[in-house]
Design a protein around this motif. Structure first.
Motif, PDB file in Angstrom:
ATOM      1  N   ARG A   3       0.818  -1.211   0.000  1.00  0.00           N
ATOM      2  CA  ARG A   3       0.000   0.000   0.000  1.00  0.00           C
ATOM      3  C   ARG A   3       0.852   1.262   0.000  1.00  0.00           C
ATOM      4  NH1 ARG A   3      -2.576  -1.296   3.871  1.00  0.00           N
ATOM      5  NH2 ARG A   3      -4.507  -2.039   2.965  1.00  0.00           N
ATOM      6  N   PRO A  75     -10.200   3.627  -4.801  1.00  0.00           N
ATOM      7  CA  PRO A  75     -10.255   3.544  -3.329  1.00  0.00           C
ATOM      8  C   PRO A  75      -8.878   3.567  -2.675  1.00  0.00           C
ATOM      9  CG  PRO A  75     -11.832   2.029  -4.296  1.00  0.00           C
ATOM     10  CD  PRO A  75     -11.043   2.597  -5.439  1.00  0.00           C
ATOM     11  N   ALA A  76      -7.868   2.940  -3.299  1.00  0.00           N
ATOM     12  CA  ALA A  76      -6.526   2.958  -2.720  1.00  0.00           C
ATOM     13  C   ALA A  76      -5.981   4.371  -2.624  1.00  0.00           C
ATOM     14  CB  ALA A  76      -5.590   2.091  -3.568  1.00  0.00           C
ATOM     15  N   ASP A  79      -7.164   6.094   0.490  1.00  0.00           N
ATOM     16  CA  ASP A  79      -6.890   5.357   1.719  1.00  0.00           C
ATOM     17  C   ASP A  79      -6.336   6.255   2.821  1.00  0.00           C
ATOM     18  OD1 ASP A  79      -6.600   3.210   3.424  1.00  0.00           O
ATOM     19  OD2 ASP A  79      -4.657   2.622   2.619  1.00  0.00           O
ATOM     20  N   PRO A  82      -9.515   9.931   3.215  1.00  0.00           N
ATOM     21  CA  PRO A  82     -10.752   9.750   2.452  1.00  0.00           C
ATOM     22  C   PRO A  82     -11.563  11.033   2.344  1.00  0.00           C
ATOM     23  CG  PRO A  82     -10.977   8.822   4.643  1.00  0.00           C
ATOM     24  CD  PRO A  82      -9.543   9.217   4.497  1.00  0.00           C
ATOM     25  N   THR A 760      -3.423   6.763   9.894  1.00  0.00           N
ATOM     26  CA  THR A 760      -4.197   5.552   9.653  1.00  0.00           C
ATOM     27  C   THR A 760      -3.374   4.322  10.009  1.00  0.00           C
ATOM     28  OG1 THR A 760      -5.260   6.666   7.774  1.00  0.00           O
ATOM     29  CG2 THR A 760      -5.532   4.284   7.929  1.00  0.00           C
ATOM     30  N   HIS A 762      -3.374   0.129   9.698  1.00  0.00           N
ATOM     31  CA  HIS A 762      -3.925  -1.103   9.153  1.00  0.00           C
ATOM     32  C   HIS A 762      -3.206  -2.270   9.802  1.00  0.00           C
ATOM     33  CE1 HIS A 762      -5.986   1.034   5.914  1.00  0.00           C
ATOM     34  NE2 HIS A 762      -4.848   1.641   5.623  1.00  0.00           N
ATOM     35  N   THR A 769      -8.864  -1.394  10.471  1.00  0.00           N
ATOM     36  CA  THR A 769      -8.376  -0.036  10.237  1.00  0.00           C
ATOM     37  C   THR A 769      -8.830   0.871  11.366  1.00  0.00           C
ATOM     38  OG1 THR A 769      -8.453  -0.280   7.831  1.00  0.00           O
ATOM     39  CG2 THR A 769      -8.459   1.961   8.692  1.00  0.00           C
ATOM     40  N   GLN A 771      -8.496   5.102  11.961  1.00  0.00           N
ATOM     41  CA  GLN A 771      -8.026   6.324  11.308  1.00  0.00           C
ATOM     42  C   GLN A 771      -8.493   7.552  12.083  1.00  0.00           C
ATOM     43  OE1 GLN A 771      -9.749   7.774   7.412  1.00  0.00           O
ATOM     44  NE2 GLN A 771      -7.638   7.400   6.719  1.00  0.00           N
TER      45      GLN A 771
END
Length: 812
Positions: A3, A75-76, A79, A82, A760, A762, A769, A771
């Motif tokens: 990511r 969407p990535a 991440d 948002p 964030t 993960h 997640t 955030q």
């Protein structure tokens, strides 16, 4: 890829380009001293920017090889930070500005010098929005939630060939995630934050028959208390010496549910059918506004004791909260949407055939206090209500045959029926000393109703010819025919709807507001008109691959914005003259642009640049006409004209860089040189030009816009990873609505610099997640919309103050 190496494809602003210039020499000096170091360095050489696939030419292609000014998001890319809604991505697209229509939760999108500043229900927005290939017909529902979205593409410049209805500014295409036929999965998110914000979002994917049938269910609920206070103060009011302030209660809260149910059926390998049901139930508060009338005796409301309060504007909004006289303010800004859509794809031999069908019903009830004042009476309260039914059908063919020539061709049809009524309480006329024989303006609503039936037909074709390995030529054309029929009645008291004044027939007996728009039951004073237009539009483009990593292109395109009727015609109570019942003609745009797209530094850096020149003709503009009503009072009415011609030149830069392991830097830079060549109109139809704003700047055209953000990823091995994101966004001052009192009173959006950040976490499997988000960290006050109402008053809405939020999520 990890990511941490995903890239938003957004770009570097000017301050980051110096880093790009120094990178080659720095990398060249970092030769490893041993084979061990070479081995250790090898993985770093694999770090690079992801290939981004877009459908800007109605077929899949690499963004860097697509000769179109397009920005893409997945969407990535969202991440690390948002967006709250679709409007938040504008900061990451050059020369794309997102604001609000004053007093409404409606999009005021602007691109390359043209933008939407009104809520007129028949107006075609110059920047279109498409959801899963369905054209969103109303700006009231364009601020889409980005949860469970597959990708967003923003195409800048006139769109006159491939996408939906025509636009002169650009189009935003949003594609939601399709059901998977193999994976059973789901996701949940819970958010809590400032202003009493709480949200719950969930999606679940269920393959019912493996490789054949699947379903995806998505739901989101957003709730907040609002960040305004009902604290406007007024007085002393001449004659009564009345004065007072609001109760300090919170205003502007959200209460929104939206959901989608999707079914994907694949009966055979080359046939796919997608069916979708959409539901939106928006019961948010009425949008608060702040009275920003200057302390100047040229303004009527200042002379009456109503002008801007000192101090924080968010503490001085005002709303009367009236539920009588058809206002229904306790219902808030209610927007209900029911949509049904299908997309069929057949991959036949050498071609793909697509059918997109959709039917959408939207009911809106939007009561507001447009003055931002709480008393002692309703100076100007109104409830705009409309019912819109839209049907769309598109057939499209995309070739995949052998050889250097490929094409896309299709046909498009849309039917859009709108019924509109507004109830208005004009209490300020009581303070002006205007008398009625049956009571006061404050207790007697007036209603204005009109309706439109419109149809649009189009046929289009677009051909791509790969002349050789380097040169590609594209040519496309579209023919569009639009028909619109309008009927309307000038504003009357409810008691006069039948044609004769009946004091016993009050708003209580009328029932629902849209009942006043039954022109068969209430035919007195109804005026009708119809018009049709046929317009060809086109584009021609040439691209040349200079090297494997550098592509240059040039494009000429024409787009048009459909002619439009005005839902405000007759608001003064004056009988509608024939000229006022006529629509504007289409707005035309001729655009010339040239650009480059390049990846370099071993695919660790990307830079896309575009220069453009656009000439706009017959620009549609709203202007205030001063008239005399049946009471002998001078009144104002907003009318629409093809009043302007303009020239806009600009530059757009997007870039990205991976300067070191785990760090992404990206940004955009937009520059506009926009001016009117002509801006004048005969607002009262007496044959003489009475307004000439040719020396005013274009509205919704900020000269400079840029953003820069960076994300650093800390690898925690089996503990997961942490992403640190910081972003700074700047947008220059830009005009909104012009004043006919004096240019100094033109309403403007102030220039703003916003600072945002997010952290964030993960887990190692990417399932969980957490955030933390901070927006507007410097707590800046900035207006998102502002309006001038003749020489009466001005009112504005504001962006949120400093916000902190925490989101926890899980995937399963």
């Amino acid at each position: 890829m990890s990511r941490r190496y995903r890239v938003a494809g957004l770009g570097l602003c000017a301050s980051a380009f110096a880093m790009l210039a120094t990178m080659p020499a720095a990398i060249a000096q970092q030769a490893p001293a041993s084979s061990t170091e070479v081995a250790q360095a090898a993985p770093a050489q694999a770090i690079g920017l992801d290939e981004i696939v877009v459908t800007a030419n109605r077929r899949q292609s690499n963004l860097q090889e697509t000769p179109v000014a397009v920005s893409a998001f997945t969407p990535a890319m969202f991440d690390a930070a948002p967006p709250k809604d679709l409007g938040d991505i504008a900061a990451y697209v050059p020369n794309f500005s997102a604001a609000r229509v004053t007093g409404f939760n409606a999009a005021s999108f602007a691109m390359r010098g043209v933008g939407q500043v009104d809520i007129i229900v028949y107006s075609e927005a110059p920047v279109g929005v498409m959801l899963d290939d369905f054209v969103m017909p109303s700006v009231q529902s364009q601020l889409l939630d980005t949860f469970d979205v597959e990708r967003v593409e923003v195409l800048r410049g006139p769109q006159g060939t491939l996408f939906g209805k025509n636009t002169t500014g650009g189009v935003v295409t949003v594609y939601t995630k399709k059901p998977s036929l193999t994976d059973q999965a789901g996701e949940v998110q819970f958010t809590a934050g400032s202003f009493g914000t709480r949200a719950a979002k969930a999606s679940v994917n269920l393959p019912l028959v493996e490789d054949k049938l699947g379903v995806r269910l998505v739901a989101a609920y957003n709730k907040s208390d609002g960040y305004y206070k009902n604290g406007a103060c007024y007085g002393p009011v001449p004659g009564s010496n009345a004065r007072g302030c609001g109760d300090g209660s919170k205003l502007g809260g959200e209460d929104i549910f939206n959901g989608r149910a999707k079914v994907l059926w694949k009966p055979v390998e080359n046939v796919e059918a997608l069916f979708q049901v959409e539901r939106v139930r928006d019961n948010s508060d009425s949008v608060p506004v702040v009275n920003t009338t200057p302390s100047d005796n040229r303004w009527a409301f200042y002379n009456l004791g109503f002008s801007q309060d000192a101090g924080d504007p968010l503490d001085h909004a005002g709303i009367t909260n009236r539920d009588d006289s058809l206002l229904n303010m306790s219902d808030g800004h209610q927007v209900d949407v029911d949509g049904y859509y299908s997309t069929l794809n057949w991959d036949a031999d050498k071609v793909t055939l697509t059918s997109v069908t959709g039917w959408r019903k939207q009911y809106s009830q939007l009561p507001s206090t447009y003055t931002g004042e709480v008393g002692p009476i309703s100076l100007f309260d109104a409830n705009r209500t409309d019912l819109r039914k839209t049907f769309q059908q598109e057939f499209r063919m995309a070739s995949n045959w052998d050889g250097p020539v490929q094409m896309v061709a299709g046909g498009f049809y849309q039917k859009n029926d709108v019924n509109f009524c507004v109830a208005q309480i004009l209490g300020f006329l009581d303070l002006f000393g205007v008398t009625l024989p049956f009571g006061t303006f404050n207790n007697n609503p007036q209603v204005l109703c009109n309706q439109e039936r419109q149809k649009a037909y189009a046929a289009y074709g677009d051909v791509t010819w790969e002349v050789n390995d380097k040169l590609t030529l594209i040519g496309g054309a579209r023919w569009t025919k639009e028909k619109k029929a309008w009927a309307g009645r000038n504003q009357v008291f409810v008691q006069a709807l039948s044609g004769t004044f009946d004091p016993n027939f009050t708003w209580n007996k009328l029932g629902k507001l849209l009942n006043a728009g039954d022109f068969n039951k209430y035919p007195t004073g109804v005026v009708r008109d119809s018009e049709s237009w046929s317009e060809p539009t086109w584009r021609a483009s040439a691209s040349y691959k200079v090297t494997d990593d550098l592509m240059a292109y040039a494009t000429y395109s024409r787009g048009f914005r459909s002619g439009a009727y005005n839902d405000q015609t007759g608001t003064t109570g004056v009988a509608i003259p024939a000229q006022a019942a006529r629509p504007t003609n289409p707005e035309l745009a001729d655009s010339y642009e040239a650009g480059i797209k390049t990846d370099f530094l071993d695919n660790r850096a990307r830079l896309n640049a575009t220069a453009f020149y656009v000439n706009y003709k017959d620009m549609q503009r709203g202007l205030v006409a001063t008239l005399t009503n049946s009471f002998g009072e001078q009144v104002q009415e907003t009318r629409f004209f093809n009043a302007g011609e303009a020239t806009v030149k600009g530059l757009e830069l997007e870039g990205s860089i991976l300067p070191t392991d785990g760090l992404e830097i990206r940004g955009v830079l937009g520059y506009l040189d926009a001016k009117y060549d002509r801006f004048e109109a005969d607002t009262n139809f007496d044959g003489k030009i009475d307004i000439d704003f040719s020396n005013r700047p274009l509205n919704r055209a900020p000269k400079w816009q840029w953003s820069l953000d960076a994300t650093y990823t800390m690898d925690l091995a089996d503990k997961g990873e942490i992403l640190f994101n910081g972003a700074i966004q700047f947008e220059d001052e830009n005009g909104y609505v012009y004043s006919d009192v004096s240019p100094e009173f033109d309403s403007k959006l102030v220039k703003k610099t916003l600072l945002n950040a997010a952290i964030t976490w993960h887990d190692a499997d990417g399932r969980y997640t957490v955030q933390a988000v901070g927006r507007n960290l410097t707590d800046k006050r900035y207006n998102t919309a502002t309006n001038v109402v003749g020489s009466l008053w001005t009112f504005s809405t504001y962006g949120p103050p400093r916000y902190y939020g925490l989101t926890v999520g899980a995937k399963f």
